[in-house]
Scaffold this motif. Structure first.
Motif, short mmCIF file in Angstrom:
data_model
loop_
_atom_site.label_atom_id
_atom_site.label_comp_id
_atom_site.label_asym_id
_atom_site.label_seq_id
_atom_site.Cartn_x
_atom_site.Cartn_y
_atom_site.Cartn_z
N GLY A 21 0.10 41.91 7.51
CA GLY A 21 0.41 40.56 8.26
C GLY A 21 1.43 40.75 9.25
N ALA A 22 2.48 39.87 9.43
CA ALA A 22 3.21 40.17 10.52
C ALA A 22 4.72 39.07 10.31
CB ALA A 22 2.80 39.82 11.72
N ARG A 23 5.87 39.73 10.72
CA ARG A 23 6.82 38.82 10.71
C ARG A 23 6.99 38.57 11.94
NH1 ARG A 23 12.02 39.26 7.23
NH2 ARG A 23 10.50 38.46 5.71
N LEU A 24 7.16 37.10 12.28
CA LEU A 24 7.39 36.76 13.85
C LEU A 24 8.59 35.91 13.96
CD1 LEU A 24 4.01 34.65 13.37
CD2 LEU A 24 4.39 37.07 14.37
N THR A 25 9.58 36.42 14.70
CA THR A 25 10.86 36.16 15.00
C THR A 25 10.88 35.34 16.32
OG1 THR A 25 11.53 38.08 13.74
CG2 THR A 25 13.20 36.86 15.43
N LEU A 26 11.44 33.94 16.13
CA LEU A 26 11.42 33.40 17.35
C LEU A 26 12.78 32.72 17.90
CD1 LEU A 26 8.80 30.71 16.36
CD2 LEU A 26 8.45 32.74 17.45
N ARG A 27 13.06 32.66 19.07
CA ARG A 27 14.28 31.99 19.59
C ARG A 27 14.16 30.46 20.17
NH1 ARG A 27 19.09 33.85 20.69
NH2 ARG A 27 18.33 36.12 20.79
N PRO A 28 14.26 29.46 19.45
CA PRO A 28 14.33 28.10 19.81
C PRO A 28 15.17 27.79 20.77
CG PRO A 28 14.48 28.10 17.48
CD PRO A 28 14.70 29.63 17.89
N ARG A 29 14.69 26.84 21.87
CA ARG A 29 15.62 26.60 22.84
C ARG A 29 16.93 25.38 22.27
NH1 ARG A 29 11.53 24.38 27.58
NH2 ARG A 29 10.72 26.33 27.83
N ALA A 30 16.47 24.49 21.62
CA ALA A 30 17.46 23.49 21.04
C ALA A 30 17.52 23.32 19.48
CB ALA A 30 17.22 22.29 21.69
N LEU A 31 16.44 23.79 18.76
CA LEU A 31 16.44 23.47 17.38
C LEU A 31 17.53 24.11 16.84
CD1 LEU A 31 14.25 22.19 15.42
CD2 LEU A 31 13.41 24.63 14.98
N PRO A 32 18.17 23.42 15.90
CA PRO A 32 19.53 24.16 15.16
C PRO A 32 19.33 25.12 14.30
CG PRO A 32 19.02 21.91 14.72
CD PRO A 32 18.00 22.06 15.40
N VAL A 33 19.22 26.12 14.60
CA VAL A 33 18.71 27.53 13.77
C VAL A 33 19.44 27.35 12.23
CG1 VAL A 33 18.49 29.93 13.46
CG2 VAL A 33 17.68 28.74 15.55
N GLU A 34 20.82 27.39 12.42
CA GLU A 34 21.60 27.43 11.40
C GLU A 34 21.48 26.27 10.50
OE1 GLU A 34 23.29 30.17 10.68
OE2 GLU A 34 22.75 30.92 12.68
N ALA A 35 20.75 25.17 10.86
CA ALA A 35 20.61 24.00 9.96
C ALA A 35 19.05 23.99 9.06
CB ALA A 35 20.50 22.75 10.90
N LEU A 36 18.41 25.04 9.56
CA LEU A 36 16.94 25.32 8.92
C LEU A 36 17.49 26.01 7.67
CD1 LEU A 36 15.04 26.73 11.65
CD2 LEU A 36 15.13 24.29 11.02
N ALA A 37 16.87 25.60 6.51
CA ALA A 37 16.92 26.16 5.26
C ALA A 37 15.83 27.39 4.99
CB ALA A 37 16.83 25.12 4.14
N PRO A 38 15.90 28.44 4.51
CA PRO A 38 15.10 29.08 3.76
C PRO A 38 13.91 28.32 3.06
CG PRO A 38 17.09 30.22 3.78
CD PRO A 38 17.33 28.73 3.94
N GLY A 39 12.73 28.60 3.45
CA GLY A 39 11.85 27.98 2.59
C GLY A 39 11.30 26.55 3.32
N GLU A 40 11.88 26.22 4.47
CA GLU A 40 11.64 24.93 5.20
C GLU A 40 10.14 25.19 6.09
OE1 GLU A 40 13.73 22.09 8.58
OE2 GLU A 40 14.83 23.32 7.44
N SER A 41 9.39 24.28 6.04
CA SER A 41 8.27 24.51 6.77
C SER A 41 8.56 23.93 8.22
CB SER A 41 7.06 23.35 6.31
OG SER A 41 6.70 24.07 5.12
N ILE A 42 7.86 24.61 9.13
CA ILE A 42 8.06 24.37 10.45
C ILE A 42 6.69 24.46 11.09
CG2 ILE A 42 8.89 25.08 12.77
CD1 ILE A 42 11.49 24.19 10.83
N ALA A 43 6.28 23.75 11.85
CA ALA A 43 4.88 23.74 12.54
C ALA A 43 5.25 24.62 13.90
CB ALA A 43 4.54 22.61 12.96
N CYS A 44 4.81 25.72 14.13
CA CYS A 44 4.85 26.83 15.21
C CYS A 44 3.53 26.73 15.89
CB CYS A 44 5.15 28.15 14.69
SG CYS A 44 6.72 28.21 13.80
N SER A 45 3.53 25.93 17.02
CA SER A 45 2.24 25.65 17.87
C SER A 45 1.07 25.15 16.77
CB SER A 45 1.81 26.98 18.37
OG SER A 45 2.51 27.03 19.65
N GLY A 46 1.54 24.54 15.98
CA GLY A 46 0.52 23.77 15.00
C GLY A 46 0.45 24.28 13.58
#
Length: 185
Positions: A21-46
């Motif tokens: 597989g792969a680990r994908l590391t992204l840099r959001p423009r405005a999404l508050p990264v520190e507010a994201l919880a490990p285990g949270e679901s994010i749609a990444c290009s769907g």
């Protein structure tokens, strides 16, 4: 569950192979990264992905071989633009349509035509799912909630408004050289 209303765009910082597989590391423009919880679901290009690490303005997700094979994620490289949306909370307004984040197929951009202040995008799709796409029905393309404007035997079209062109990766979606060799969505 998601709405298909993109809340941010990010960019791929790095992809790291991991046991097929792969680990994908992204840099959001405005999404508050520190507010994201490990285990949270994010749609990444769907594609529904799970936060595995976050910090320093970056968020990482693991993608298994099945996900890489059935989506465009296997082709992501540093610099790839990605639509981002946090999962829907039960108290949120539903402004798009319900999107699961389970990708049915990958299509390819066949044509892009200016239409008023927007654009019309034609996307080729696999025969296996073509009967499931209906004119005026809902479809998610690269995680963006859209209405099908026209449909053919092996393609569909969506009409993109200026706001969608400005706020999502579809603003850069283009056909490329060769038959059915357009950008994959």
């Amino acid at each position: 569950m998601f709405t298909g209303l993109v809340s941010d765009m990010g960019v791929v910082e790095r992809t790291t192979p991991r046991q097929g597989g792969a680990r994908l590391t992204l840099r959001p423009r405005a999404l508050p990264v520190e507010a994201l919880a490990p285990g949270e679901s994010i749609a990444c290009s769907g594609v529904c992905l799970t936060v595995v690490e976050r910090g320093g303005g970056l968020v990482s997700f693991d993608a298994v071989p099945e996900t890489l094979a059935r989506t465009t994620l296997g082709g992501w490289r540093p610099g790839t633009a990605v639509n981002l949306e946090r999962a829907l909370a039960l108290s949120d307004r539903l402004g798009g349509h319900l999107v699961q984040g389970h990708v049915d197929a990958v299509g390819q951009v066949v044509s892009r035509t200016p239409e008023g202040q927007g654009a019309r995008l034609r996307v080729a799709l696999p025969a296996s799912i073509a009967p499931l796409v209906a004119e005026k029905g809902s479809i998610a393309v690269d995680g963006v909630s859209l209405t099908v404007a026209a449909v053919g035997r092996d393609w569909f079209e969506v009409a993109l408004i200026p706001e969608t062109l400005a706020r999502t990766t579809l603003g850069e979606a283009r056909p490329t050289a060769g038959a059915r060799g357009g950008q994959r969505l």
